[in-house]
Motif scaffolding. Structure first.
Motif, PDB file in Angstrom:
ATOM      1  N   GLU A 156      -1.308  12.940   0.304  1.00  0.00           N
ATOM      2  CA  GLU A 156      -0.907  14.097   1.302  1.00  0.00           C
ATOM      3  C   GLU A 156      -2.056  14.206   2.234  1.00  0.00           C
ATOM      4  O   GLU A 156      -1.821  14.245   3.432  1.00  0.00           O
ATOM      5  CB  GLU A 156      -1.024  15.457   0.418  1.00  0.00           C
ATOM      6  N   GLY A 160      -1.311  13.779   6.231  1.00  0.00           N
ATOM      7  CA  GLY A 160      -1.555  14.874   6.806  1.00  0.00           C
ATOM      8  C   GLY A 160      -0.788  16.129   6.676  1.00  0.00           C
ATOM      9  O   GLY A 160      -0.462  16.946   7.574  1.00  0.00           O
ATOM     10  N   ARG A 161       0.141  16.070   5.553  1.00  0.00           N
ATOM     11  CA  ARG A 161       1.297  17.227   5.290  1.00  0.00           C
ATOM     12  C   ARG A 161       1.349  17.269   3.851  1.00  0.00           C
ATOM     13  O   ARG A 161       0.891  16.352   2.923  1.00  0.00           O
ATOM     14  CB  ARG A 161       2.343  16.657   5.917  1.00  0.00           C
ATOM     15  N   GLU A 162       1.920  18.102   3.320  1.00  0.00           N
ATOM     16  CA  GLU A 162       2.125  18.437   1.829  1.00  0.00           C
ATOM     17  C   GLU A 162       3.398  17.592   1.643  1.00  0.00           C
ATOM     18  O   GLU A 162       4.297  17.203   2.427  1.00  0.00           O
ATOM     19  CB  GLU A 162       2.515  19.987   1.757  1.00  0.00           C
ATOM     20  N   ASP A 164       6.661  17.581   0.184  1.00  0.00           N
ATOM     21  CA  ASP A 164       7.705  18.453  -0.080  1.00  0.00           C
ATOM     22  C   ASP A 164       9.148  17.777  -0.679  1.00  0.00           C
ATOM     23  O   ASP A 164       8.954  16.520  -1.099  1.00  0.00           O
ATOM     24  CB  ASP A 164       8.131  19.310   1.184  1.00  0.00           C
TER      25      ASP A 164
END
Ligand SMILES: [Mg+2]
Length: 226
Positions: A156, A160-162, A164
């Motif tokens: 993550e 640079g993002r979750e 999902d």
């Protein structure tokens, strides 16, 4: 997108027993003890778990200080042991990684019971380290499921993002422990029988797929890329 977390020993490489030799050399050099208990299991376990068992089996205290001393000695011996032993990258591994690298829909990661310095040393020895963009390592961790959570977190951070539902996680490993830790982070699991477990043994752990080795590049690419 698929994030692929590869185990190292028995999955990407066979170190020819260099890891075990470095552990035993560390026990002798640092604690003056020759290994007498060869029943300590290594496969699929973290360095700290193995070291804890080795210390206990030889009536040494499992303290943070002793684990640290052991690890430093282990990392000191590992390069020589890798050179002494006739290890190899496992069949199909290099071609598979070459086919996957540089793709925007695949992230190549590691998920290993090795501490990071040991993992880097082993993979660099076989010319594989540069393929991996991130990884979960076992520094300060005993439980493999915690390593899996660390790997997920590192991925993550890298992205640079979750993570999902648009991202599918995969764990590729050679033991039932790899299957278990994959489940702990909601990953699918590809089990590969190039380590200490056979296809039939791996099937009992109920991975999503089982292969005898990683040589069928096309079959594996079909799992992960469009
Ligand atoms: Mg393994």
């Amino acid at each position: 997108m698929n994030i692929l977390f590869f185990d190292i020993d028995g999955t990407l490489i066979d170190s020819g027993g260099a890891g075990r030799l470095a552990m035993e050399s560390a026990l002798l050099a640092e604690f003056g003890i020759t290994v007498s208990d060869r029943h300590v299991p290594y496969a699929g376990r973290t360095d700290a778990a193995i070291i804890g068992d080795l210390l206990r089996a030889h009536e040494l205290d499992v303290t943070p200080e002793n684990i640290k001393r052991f690890l430093v000695a282990y990392l000191g011996h590992l390069p020589v042991c890798l050179t002494q032993r006739q290890g190899q990258a496992l069949p199909g591994v290099r071609l598979l990684l070459e086919a996957l690298q540089g793709r925007s829909d695949v992230l190549l990661g590691l998920l290993t019971g090795n501490v990071e310095a040991g993992a880097t040393n082993k993979l660099s020895h076989f010319g594989l380290n540069h393929f991996f963009q991130c990884g979960g390592f076992a520094d300060n961790l005993v439980e493999r499921n915690d390593v899996a959570r660390a790997a997920r977190q590192r991925a993550e951070q890298y992205l640079g993002r979750e993570i999902d539902e648009t991202i599918t996680l995969w764990v590729i490993g050679d033991t039932p422990h790899d299957v278990t830790c994959g489940r702990a982070i909601g990953a699918r699991v590809l089990a590969v029988a190039t380590g200490s477990h056979s296809v039939d043994q791996l099937k009992t752990a109920e991975p999503d797929h089982v292969v005898s080795d990683l040589t069928d590049t096309d079959q594996l690419l079909a799992l992960w890329v469009k």
